[in-house]
Design a protein around this motif. Structure first.
Motif, PDB file in Angstrom:
ATOM      1  N   LYS A  81       0.832  -1.199   0.000  1.00 33.04           N
ATOM      2  CA  LYS A  81       0.000   0.000   0.000  1.00 33.04           C
ATOM      3  C   LYS A  81       0.871   1.255   0.000  1.00 33.04           C
ATOM      4  N   ASP A  82       1.915   1.250   0.822  1.00 34.09           N
ATOM      5  CA  ASP A  82       2.825   2.405   0.854  1.00 34.09           C
ATOM      6  C   ASP A  82       3.472   2.640  -0.504  1.00 34.09           C
ATOM      7  N   LEU A  83       3.952   1.552  -1.133  1.00 33.39           N
ATOM      8  CA  LEU A  83       4.647   1.684  -2.412  1.00 33.39           C
ATOM      9  C   LEU A  83       3.704   2.106  -3.537  1.00 33.39           C
ATOM     10  N   ILE A  84       2.515   1.507  -3.561  1.00 37.35           N
ATOM     11  CA  ILE A  84       1.555   1.868  -4.604  1.00 37.35           C
ATOM     12  C   ILE A  84       1.120   3.321  -4.455  1.00 37.35           C
ATOM     13  N   GLY A  85       0.912   3.757  -3.208  1.00 43.50           N
ATOM     14  CA  GLY A  85       0.554   5.155  -2.990  1.00 43.50           C
ATOM     15  C   GLY A  85       1.638   6.106  -3.446  1.00 43.50           C
ATOM     16  N   SER A  86       2.894   5.720  -3.215  1.00 42.82           N
ATOM     17  CA  SER A  86       4.014   6.598  -3.572  1.00 42.82           C
ATOM     18  C   SER A  86       4.240   6.688  -5.074  1.00 42.82           C
ATOM     19  N   TYR A  87       4.142   5.536  -5.741  1.00 44.36           N
ATOM     20  CA  TYR A  87       4.579   5.476  -7.130  1.00 44.36           C
ATOM     21  C   TYR A  87       3.465   5.323  -8.160  1.00 44.36           C
ATOM     22  N   ALA A  88       2.256   5.008  -7.721  1.00 42.80           N
ATOM     23  CA  ALA A  88       1.202   4.748  -8.706  1.00 42.80           C
ATOM     24  C   ALA A  88       0.044   5.722  -8.649  1.00 42.80           C
ATOM     25  N   MET A  89       0.026   6.622  -7.660  1.00 39.31           N
ATOM     26  CA  MET A  89      -1.140   7.485  -7.480  1.00 39.31           C
ATOM     27  C   MET A  89      -1.403   8.350  -8.710  1.00 39.31           C
ATOM     28  N   ARG A  90      -0.374   8.968  -9.248  1.00 36.69           N
ATOM     29  CA  ARG A  90      -0.579   9.830 -10.423  1.00 36.69           C
ATOM     30  C   ARG A  90      -1.072   9.024 -11.626  1.00 36.69           C
ATOM     31  N   ASP A  91      -0.582   7.786 -11.751  1.00 38.57           N
ATOM     32  CA  ASP A  91      -1.013   6.939 -12.861  1.00 38.57           C
ATOM     33  C   ASP A  91      -2.478   6.553 -12.712  1.00 38.57           C
ATOM     34  N   LEU A  92      -2.893   6.287 -11.492  1.00 35.82           N
ATOM     35  CA  LEU A  92      -4.294   5.969 -11.250  1.00 35.82           C
ATOM     36  C   LEU A  92      -5.178   7.174 -11.530  1.00 35.82           C
ATOM     37  N   VAL A  93      -4.773   8.314 -11.023  1.00 39.06           N
ATOM     38  CA  VAL A  93      -5.561   9.542 -11.209  1.00 39.06           C
ATOM     39  C   VAL A  93      -5.670   9.894 -12.697  1.00 39.06           C
ATOM     40  N   SER A  94      -4.624   9.626 -13.454  1.00 42.52           N
ATOM     41  CA  SER A  94      -4.648   9.966 -14.886  1.00 42.52           C
ATOM     42  C   SER A  94      -5.725   9.199 -15.643  1.00 42.52           C
ATOM     43  N   ASN A  95      -6.181   8.091 -15.095  1.00 44.29           N
ATOM     44  CA  ASN A  95      -7.229   7.304 -15.739  1.00 44.29           C
ATOM     45  C   ASN A  95      -8.633   7.735 -15.345  1.00 44.29           C
ATOM     46  N   LEU A 124     -12.292   5.252 -21.064  1.00 42.07           N
ATOM     47  CA  LEU A 124     -12.470   4.025 -20.305  1.00 42.07           C
ATOM     48  C   LEU A 124     -13.941   3.785 -19.983  1.00 42.07           C
ATOM     49  N   GLU A 125     -14.305   2.516 -19.918  1.00 43.73           N
ATOM     50  CA  GLU A 125     -15.670   2.154 -19.580  1.00 43.73           C
ATOM     51  C   GLU A 125     -15.945   2.444 -18.107  1.00 43.73           C
ATOM     52  N   GLY A 126     -17.231   2.508 -17.780  1.00 44.70           N
ATOM     53  CA  GLY A 126     -17.619   2.825 -16.404  1.00 44.70           C
ATOM     54  C   GLY A 126     -17.076   1.837 -15.393  1.00 44.70           C
ATOM     55  N   ASP A 127     -17.076   0.536 -15.731  1.00 47.36           N
ATOM     56  CA  ASP A 127     -16.552  -0.472 -14.807  1.00 47.36           C
ATOM     57  C   ASP A 127     -15.082  -0.246 -14.509  1.00 47.36           C
ATOM     58  N   THR A 128     -14.340   0.211 -15.510  1.00 50.59           N
ATOM     59  CA  THR A 128     -12.912   0.453 -15.309  1.00 50.59           C
ATOM     60  C   THR A 128     -12.692   1.673 -14.422  1.00 50.59           C
ATOM     61  N   VAL A 129     -13.475   2.722 -14.633  1.00 46.21           N
ATOM     62  CA  VAL A 129     -13.373   3.914 -13.783  1.00 46.21           C
ATOM     63  C   VAL A 129     -13.678   3.559 -12.336  1.00 46.21           C
TER      64      VAL A 129
END
Length: 583
Positions: A406-420, A432-437
């Motif tokens: 959780k710590d690592l994903i928050g640090s390194y993946a948050m911007r990538d998640l938000v970009s979607n 992206l489809e609604g299910d993916t969002v």
């Protein structure tokens, strides 16, 4: 040659010419020539002469190619039981042509023909022929027909009951290379990626999506999991990884003795503010049972499974599905494959294996981190394929149950998640489809829950702006509820209030969206948790070209089909077929 000569007791259509010298064009110009009607062709399947039978079957295969009306007419004229009967014919030419006709007849969205084959005892007949024939073409036709039949939901368990072990023993194990090199039995063999293997794995891929009983039957099928994993260790193949993804679905609930590996959910949650667990708490490799008893023997089994050679010798069958070493295999597929279906299935397998609060899934989550798999998954959030992004997002959500992940994903993946995420009515460039969002939102919720630093990363990644916009303008109730829950979670961190105020946000931006009657939807948390639970694991069937079906479609999915083929040869076969009858 009886195929090229006119039988003596049959009148000739064109006198004074040998049949071998007669061309089809010449016959068509004769006024006495006409096409036999469908009823006549079906009647010829029972002709005493074998060449007439085989040519009649070949002609039916030709007629029903891409013609659903003819397929329906053949069924209504009771042609399917006769074709099924010819599968037991001793002459190879006869049962080969009959099987070719059944393959084309069984292809398509009309499931009545598939049911008619089943009602004529066609499935056992196909399997009998598979066991006695070594002819490659015959085996291709048999497995292609079974692949088509397996696409119909009510027939999946019937295929399993009659043919699972036969298909495994006759096709999957020999073609996987599991039995070794014939010239050197001590040396592992290489998989044979031929049509027969593709057809059979496509059939098993379909039936593996038929629910808990089907999954358990496949898991317990002697040699199946071993062979599939051996094939995947040798090279990537889409159907194999899709079957394994389906067999890993609910494995933490359905394998015998799963309850002794269950550990408390509370042991896996990160403490508030992203703090790590106390020393006296179980680490990511262990836990306590719900009765407070330490898991010693099961966990020692997990710790002892550290390398591929030990796994190969110590574990067989369904146990191989959840050994941590399979993580390396799925991560390799995610690194190397360009096939969106394979990527989705590999991510789905990790998603399934890391779901729930099970000792093995706990170790799987830690293994993904130790194998440096998190960056591989995060990179795939940039995929242009909607289904890949969705599978990756849910896999990250499950992996984040481990507090270090959780710590690592928050640090390194948050911007990538938000970009979607969309910005209100505007969808991202990938649309992206609604299910993916919703999957992305659920992942963000998991990594900001009880983790102050990750909530701070969300703010820094411009996530609040998108969440507020979704909360206020999205037409999707599911998106709105998920965004509302994240906003509430962030607002609950009092240490972040100053930062939020400074960025121009206030309490009103973090309110839960009201329903139409003006009352707050007090059940939204329960509903959201139910949706998250449903998305934690995934098992799906497929279409030709494989796709993940929507949640509403899963019960009635239309799985993958074998391609029907136009294999009717015009030259000598048509001539001899016509010349054996005087129409």
């Amino acid at each position: 040659d009886p195929l090229n000569e006119i039988p003596k007791d049959q009148p000739t259509l064109i006198p004074q010419k040998r049949a071998s010298m007669v061309s089809l064009d010449t016959i068509r110009k004769d006024p006495r020539w006409r096409d036999p009607n469908l009823r006549e062709v079906i009647s010829m399947l029972s002709h005493p002469m074998d060449p007439v039978k085989s040519n009649a079957a070949a002609y039916l295969q030709h007629l029903c190619y891409e013609n659903d009306t003819v397929k329906q007419d053949i069924r209504q004229l009771r042609g399917i039981p006769v074709l099924v009967g010819l599968l037991d014919h001793p002459k190879a030419e006869v049962h080969r042509k009959a099987c070719g006709a059944l393959r084309n007849i069984s292809f398509g969205r009309d499931n009545f023909n598939k049911v008619a084959i089943k009602n004529s005892d066609g499935i056992p007949a196909l399997l009998r022929l598979l066991r006695r024939s070594d002819d490659v073409e015959v085996r291709e036709l048999i497995t292609g027909t079974l692949w088509n039949i397996s696409s119909h939901e009510p027939l999946k368990m019937i295929v399993i009951n009659h043919g699972l072990q036969t298909l495994t023993d006759e096709i999957i194990i020999p073609h996987s290379g599991l039995r070794g090199d014939p010239n050197d039995p001590a040396r592992p063999g290489d998989p044979e990626w031929n049509t027969v293997f593709k057809n059979t794995s496509g059939c098993l891929r379909n039936v593996s999506s038929d629910g808990a009983e089907a999954r358990q039957r496949l898991r317990e099928c002697d040699g199946l999991v071993d062979a599939l994993l051996h094939a995947l260790y040798s090279a990537s193949v889409e159907n194999c990884v899709c079957i394994l993804r389906n067999l890993s679905y609910h494995v933490h609930k359905e394998v015998p003795g799963a309850e002794k590996f269950h550990i408390q959910a509370a042991n896996h949650s990160a403490k508030s503010g992203g703090q790590h667990k106390k020393k006296d708490e179980p680490d990511c490799f262990g836990g306590r049972t719900t009765k407070g008893q330490t898991l010693t023997e099961p966990l020692s089994q997990i710790h002892n499974s550290r390398n591929n050679s030990e796994v190969s010798s110590a574990h067989r069958g369904l146990e191989l599905l959840y050994q941590p070493e399979v993580v390396r295999l799925y991560l390799s597929l995610l690194k190397l494959s360009q096939n969106h279906n394979t990527l989705e299935a590999a991510a789905g397998a990790l998603q399934n294996l890391s779901a729930g609060h099970w000792a093995w899934s706990n170790y799987i989550r830690a293994t993904v981190r130790k194998e440096k798999g998190l960056p591989v998954l995060v990179e795939l959030l940039h995929s242009d394929a909607d289904k890949v992004v969705r599978a990756i997002a849910i896999a990250l959500r499950n992996l984040a149950i481990d507090h270090k992940n959780k710590d690592l994903i928050g640090s390194y993946a948050m911007r990538d998640l938000v970009s979607n995420l969309p910005c209100g009515q505007q969808r991202p460039a990938k649309n992206l489809e609604g299910d993916t969002v919703v999957a992305v939102l659920n992942t963000i919720l998991e990594i900001v829950s009880e983790n102050l630093e990750n909530a701070r990363f969300l703010i820094q990644g411009q996530g609040i702006q998108k969440l507020v916009s979704i909360n206020r303008t999205s037409q999707s109730v599911r998106e709105t509820k998920a965004a509302s829950h994240i906003l509430q979670t962030v607002w609950a961190y009092k240490d972040l209030r100053h930062t939020l105020y400074k960025a121009g946000w206030n309490k009103t931006h973090f309110k839960v969206t009201a329903v139409k009657d003006g009352r707050i939807d007090v059940c939204f948390t329960a509903i959201l948790m139910k949706l998250i639970s449903e998305m934690m694991c995934v098992a799906v069937s497929s279409t030709d070209g494989y796709r993940t079906v929507d949640q509403a479609e899963r019960a009635g999915d239309a799985p993958c089909h074998m391609i029907e083929r136009e294999t009717f040869q015009v030259s000598g076969h048509v001539v001899s077929f016509l010349l054996t009858r005087n129409f």
